[in-house]
Scaffold this motif. Structure first.
Motif, PDB file in Angstrom:
ATOM      1  N   GLY A  57      -2.806  -8.406  11.286  1.00 54.39           N
ATOM      2  CA  GLY A  57      -3.790  -9.107  10.468  1.00 54.39           C
ATOM      3  C   GLY A  57      -4.445  -8.244   9.413  1.00 54.39           C
ATOM      4  N   VAL A  58      -3.698  -7.225   8.935  1.00 60.35           N
ATOM      5  CA  VAL A  58      -4.218  -6.314   7.916  1.00 60.35           C
ATOM      6  C   VAL A  58      -3.710  -6.733   6.543  1.00 60.35           C
ATOM      7  CG1 VAL A  58      -4.183  -3.918   7.104  1.00 60.35           C
ATOM      8  CG2 VAL A  58      -4.352  -4.402   9.547  1.00 60.35           C
ATOM      9  N   GLU A  59      -4.550  -6.641   5.549  1.00 58.19           N
ATOM     10  CA  GLU A  59      -4.157  -6.980   4.181  1.00 58.19           C
ATOM     11  C   GLU A  59      -2.996  -6.110   3.722  1.00 58.19           C
ATOM     12  OE1 GLU A  59      -6.017  -7.086  -0.380  1.00 58.19           O
ATOM     13  OE2 GLU A  59      -7.279  -6.490   1.329  1.00 58.19           O
ATOM     14  N   VAL A  60      -1.990  -6.749   3.100  1.00 57.27           N
ATOM     15  CA  VAL A  60      -0.804  -6.036   2.626  1.00 57.27           C
ATOM     16  C   VAL A  60      -0.757  -6.089   1.102  1.00 57.27           C
ATOM     17  CG1 VAL A  60       1.715  -5.915   2.663  1.00 57.27           C
ATOM     18  CG2 VAL A  60       0.464  -6.577   4.735  1.00 57.27           C
ATOM     19  N   LEU A  61      -0.676  -4.927   0.474  1.00 58.54           N
ATOM     20  CA  LEU A  61      -0.577  -4.814  -0.974  1.00 58.54           C
ATOM     21  C   LEU A  61       0.839  -4.360  -1.323  1.00 58.54           C
ATOM     22  CD1 LEU A  61      -3.929  -2.886  -1.577  1.00 58.54           C
ATOM     23  CD2 LEU A  61      -3.559  -5.364  -1.647  1.00 58.54           C
ATOM     24  N   THR A  62       1.508  -5.094  -2.221  1.00 56.45           N
ATOM     25  CA  THR A  62       2.899  -4.765  -2.570  1.00 56.45           C
ATOM     26  C   THR A  62       3.069  -4.642  -4.083  1.00 56.45           C
ATOM     27  OG1 THR A  62       3.477  -7.130  -2.568  1.00 56.45           O
ATOM     28  CG2 THR A  62       3.842  -5.907  -0.518  1.00 56.45           C
ATOM     29  N   PRO A  63       2.410  -3.685  -4.707  1.00 57.95           N
ATOM     30  CA  PRO A  63       2.559  -3.537  -6.159  1.00 57.95           C
ATOM     31  C   PRO A  63       3.976  -3.108  -6.531  1.00 57.95           C
ATOM     32  CG  PRO A  63       1.457  -1.628  -5.251  1.00 57.95           C
ATOM     33  CD  PRO A  63       1.573  -2.608  -4.122  1.00 57.95           C
ATOM     34  N   ALA A  64       4.467  -3.653  -7.659  1.00 58.92           N
ATOM     35  CA  ALA A  64       5.767  -3.196  -8.157  1.00 58.92           C
ATOM     36  C   ALA A  64       5.701  -1.706  -8.482  1.00 58.92           C
ATOM     37  CB  ALA A  64       6.169  -3.999  -9.389  1.00 58.92           C
ATOM     38  N   LYS A  65       4.563  -1.287  -9.006  1.00 56.82           N
ATOM     39  CA  LYS A  65       4.286   0.116  -9.259  1.00 56.82           C
ATOM     40  C   LYS A  65       2.845   0.390  -8.853  1.00 56.82           C
ATOM     41  CE  LYS A  65       7.396   0.572 -13.264  1.00 56.82           C
ATOM     42  NZ  LYS A  65       7.460   0.933 -14.705  1.00 56.82           N
ATOM     43  N   PRO A  66       2.569   1.529  -8.210  1.00 53.54           N
ATOM     44  CA  PRO A  66       1.182   1.819  -7.826  1.00 53.54           C
ATOM     45  C   PRO A  66       0.282   2.164  -9.006  1.00 53.54           C
ATOM     46  CG  PRO A  66       2.626   3.635  -7.212  1.00 53.54           C
ATOM     47  CD  PRO A  66       3.520   2.523  -7.689  1.00 53.54           C
ATOM     48  N   SER A  67       0.847   2.126 -10.213  1.00 48.65           N
ATOM     49  CA  SER A  67       0.025   2.304 -11.409  1.00 48.65           C
ATOM     50  C   SER A  67      -0.399   0.968 -12.004  1.00 48.65           C
ATOM     51  CB  SER A  67       0.799   3.107 -12.462  1.00 48.65           C
ATOM     52  OG  SER A  67       2.027   2.467 -12.783  1.00 48.65           O
ATOM     53  N   ASP A  68       0.020  -0.143 -11.400  1.00 48.87           N
ATOM     54  CA  ASP A  68      -0.355  -1.462 -11.915  1.00 48.87           C
ATOM     55  C   ASP A  68      -1.877  -1.615 -11.908  1.00 48.87           C
ATOM     56  OD1 ASP A  68       2.294  -2.030 -12.181  1.00 48.87           O
ATOM     57  OD2 ASP A  68       2.429  -3.385 -10.466  1.00 48.87           O
ATOM     58  N   PRO A  69      -2.465  -2.072 -13.014  1.00 53.07           N
ATOM     59  CA  PRO A  69      -3.935  -2.197 -13.086  1.00 53.07           C
ATOM     60  C   PRO A  69      -4.527  -3.080 -11.989  1.00 53.07           C
ATOM     61  CG  PRO A  69      -2.983  -2.356 -15.273  1.00 53.07           C
ATOM     62  CD  PRO A  69      -1.828  -2.362 -14.312  1.00 53.07           C
ATOM     63  N   GLU A  70      -3.863  -4.181 -11.658  1.00 55.97           N
ATOM     64  CA  GLU A  70      -4.399  -5.067 -10.622  1.00 55.97           C
ATOM     65  C   GLU A  70      -4.477  -4.351  -9.271  1.00 55.97           C
ATOM     66  OE1 GLU A  70      -2.340  -8.753 -10.368  1.00 55.97           O
ATOM     67  OE2 GLU A  70      -2.828  -9.368 -12.412  1.00 55.97           O
ATOM     68  N   PHE A  71      -3.445  -3.571  -8.972  1.00 54.03           N
ATOM     69  CA  PHE A  71      -3.455  -2.830  -7.711  1.00 54.03           C
ATOM     70  C   PHE A  71      -4.573  -1.795  -7.709  1.00 54.03           C
ATOM     71  CE2 PHE A  71      -2.078   1.207  -5.707  1.00 54.03           C
ATOM     72  CZ  PHE A  71      -2.206   0.823  -4.379  1.00 54.03           C
ATOM     73  N   LEU A  72      -4.715  -1.053  -8.802  1.00 54.58           N
ATOM     74  CA  LEU A  72      -5.758  -0.032  -8.869  1.00 54.58           C
ATOM     75  C   LEU A  72      -7.148  -0.648  -8.742  1.00 54.58           C
ATOM     76  CD1 LEU A  72      -4.311   2.215 -11.727  1.00 54.58           C
ATOM     77  CD2 LEU A  72      -4.294   2.677  -9.257  1.00 54.58           C
ATOM     78  N   ASP A  73      -7.339  -1.808  -9.364  1.00 55.20           N
ATOM     79  CA  ASP A  73      -8.633  -2.487  -9.251  1.00 55.20           C
ATOM     80  C   ASP A  73      -8.915  -2.884  -7.803  1.00 55.20           C
ATOM     81  OD1 ASP A  73      -9.112  -2.222 -11.939  1.00 55.20           O
ATOM     82  OD2 ASP A  73      -8.494  -4.270 -12.457  1.00 55.20           O
ATOM     83  N   ARG A  74      -7.891  -3.406  -7.121  1.00 51.86           N
ATOM     84  CA  ARG A  74      -8.080  -3.814  -5.725  1.00 51.86           C
ATOM     85  C   ARG A  74      -8.378  -2.591  -4.859  1.00 51.86           C
ATOM     86  NH1 ARG A  74     -10.566  -6.460  -2.334  1.00 51.86           N
ATOM     87  NH2 ARG A  74      -9.549  -6.781  -0.306  1.00 51.86           N
ATOM     88  N   LEU A  75      -7.699  -1.489  -5.123  1.00 56.85           N
ATOM     89  CA  LEU A  75      -7.930  -0.275  -4.344  1.00 56.85           C
ATOM     90  C   LEU A  75      -9.349   0.239  -4.560  1.00 56.85           C
ATOM     91  CD1 LEU A  75      -6.238   1.448  -2.399  1.00 56.85           C
ATOM     92  CD2 LEU A  75      -5.668   2.939  -4.328  1.00 56.85           C
ATOM     93  N   ARG A  76      -9.837   0.158  -5.782  1.00 58.44           N
ATOM     94  CA  ARG A  76     -11.217   0.590  -6.057  1.00 58.44           C
ATOM     95  C   ARG A  76     -12.214  -0.312  -5.332  1.00 58.44           C
ATOM     96  NH1 ARG A  76      -9.045   0.812 -11.468  1.00 58.44           N
ATOM     97  NH2 ARG A  76      -8.559   2.977 -12.028  1.00 58.44           N
ATOM     98  N   THR A  77     -11.909  -1.587  -5.265  1.00 58.42           N
ATOM     99  CA  THR A  77     -12.791  -2.521  -4.564  1.00 58.42           C
ATOM    100  C   THR A  77     -12.828  -2.225  -3.068  1.00 58.42           C
ATOM    101  OG1 THR A  77     -12.366  -4.266  -6.182  1.00 58.42           O
ATOM    102  CG2 THR A  77     -13.208  -4.963  -4.038  1.00 58.42           C
ATOM    103  N   ILE A  78     -11.671  -1.928  -2.503  1.00 51.93           N
ATOM    104  CA  ILE A  78     -11.614  -1.596  -1.079  1.00 51.93           C
ATOM    105  C   ILE A  78     -12.352  -0.296  -0.800  1.00 51.93           C
ATOM    106  CG2 ILE A  78     -10.050  -0.958   0.815  1.00 51.93           C
ATOM    107  CD1 ILE A  78      -7.952  -2.804  -0.468  1.00 51.93           C
ATOM    108  N   ALA A  79     -12.233   0.661  -1.723  1.00 51.69           N
ATOM    109  CA  ALA A  79     -12.926   1.958  -1.639  1.00 51.69           C
ATOM    110  C   ALA A  79     -12.662   2.685  -0.323  1.00 51.69           C
ATOM    111  CB  ALA A  79     -14.424   1.770  -1.848  1.00 51.69           C
ATOM    112  N   PRO A  80     -11.398   3.029  -0.053  1.00 54.22           N
ATOM    113  CA  PRO A  80     -11.098   3.716   1.213  1.00 54.22           C
ATOM    114  C   PRO A  80     -11.645   5.134   1.229  1.00 54.22           C
ATOM    115  CG  PRO A  80      -9.180   3.733  -0.217  1.00 54.22           C
ATOM    116  CD  PRO A  80     -10.202   2.871  -0.899  1.00 54.22           C
TER     117      PRO A  80
END
Length: 308
Positions: A57-80
């Motif tokens: 039940g963990v959120e799965v992120l599958t960016p085509a590239k980890p440089s994709d802006p949408e992925f980076l924005d989501r990662l910043r929101t999660i703030a690990p």
């Protein structure tokens, strides 16, 4: 710590499982390669890491590239707090590397700085290393060059295939990764720069790299075959058709020419630059692997016929 785990293939599963079971760290998301076609029907299939995250039940992120802006924005929101990585399969650029408070901590299956690169386990077997292991280190822009948190060692058995050795390292490495995160969380662990000496590189193994050269010495052939088992699989050609072969065993002195086949009652020998080797399994194209003697019953090699 709140962690985002990045990984894709089966060897990364023990690490994610250990983190999910850990009472000290919360896996808030997983980053993995996008679903990919698999099987004869080429249906989209989740990566092993993605499948485990779905079960948990963990959120799965599958960016085509980890440089994709949408992925980076989501990662910043999660703030690990930290992002452990095991065989993710994509290069992480500075924009992504800067997001976790304690950076990205990679589990690499060698004793760095030995065998930096994509295929450290295969390289260790092919080189005849007697000892290998796993290393946790902080990711930076260079290829596996970051400072080291810790290591675990593993002996290389004489009959180890890359698959068997990697399976053991995946388990022992999972414990090392969790211990590393524990040390980062309580402030007891500091990364140490890698030494400048002892650097070696292990590039990705290609299908051409897995072709057996029968003019090589038998020990080199044995190591090559084991280093590419199960993937991409050692191969040779017989009558113009590609066949895969499993691990071989060395034998005593004989006078077979390189690649020359000799069928005996209970074994099949192939000539090399030295003593011949005995074949284990043979897999013709489109068929399952079978004992070498069974293969010869159908192929019926003529006297003096060779692998090409």
């Amino acid at each position: 710590m709140r962690v985002v785990f990045a990984g894709t293939p089966e060897p990364a599963v023990p690490s994610l499982r250990r983190l999910l079971e850990s009472g000290e760290h919360e896996v808030v998301a997983v980053v993995t390669r996008p679903d990919a076609p698999a099987g004869r029907r080429r249906t989209l299939q989740r990566s092993p890491i993605g499948a485990l995250a779905d079960e948990a039940g963990v959120e799965v992120l599958t960016p085509a590239k980890p440089s994709d802006p949408e992925f980076l924005d989501r990662l910043r929101t999660i703030a690990p707090d930290c992002a452990p990585v095991v065989a993710y399969g994509n290069i992480l650029r500075p924009a992504a590397l800067a997001i976790p408070a304690h950076g990205w901590v990679n589990l690499h299956f060698s004793l760095l700085p030995a065998w930096r690169g994509a295929a450290p386990v295969q390289a260790a077997i092919r080189a005849g290393d007697e000892l290998t292991g796993a290393t946790t280190f902080r990711l930076e822009e260079g290829m596996d060059t970051g400072p080291v948190f810790g290591t675990v060692t593993e002996k290389v058995a004489d009959d180890d295939t890359a698959g068997a050795l990697l399976e053991r390292l995946a388990v022992s490495g999972a414990g090392l990764l969790v211990a590393t995160l524990d040390g980062i969380a309580d402030g007891s662990l500091t990364a140490v720069p890698q030494p400048a000496e002892g650097v070696s590189v292990a590039p990705k193994v290609t299908v051409d790299d897995a072709r057996v050269r029968w003019s090589d010495p038998p020990l080199a052939i044995d190591r090559l075959v084991r280093s590419v088992t199960p993937a991409p699989g050692a191969w040779t050609e017989f009558r113009g058709q590609r066949v895969k072969i499993g691990p071989v065993s060395t034998t005593g002195f004989d006078d077979l020419a390189p690649g020359e086949l000799r069928v005996e009652k209970r074994r099949v020998l192939v000539g090399t630059a030295g003593a011949p080797v005995a074949l284990g399994t043979v897999q013709p194209a489109g068929r399952p692997a079978m004992p070498a003697v069974d293969w010869t019953r159908g192929a019926q090699p003529a006297a003096g016929e060779r692998f090409e």
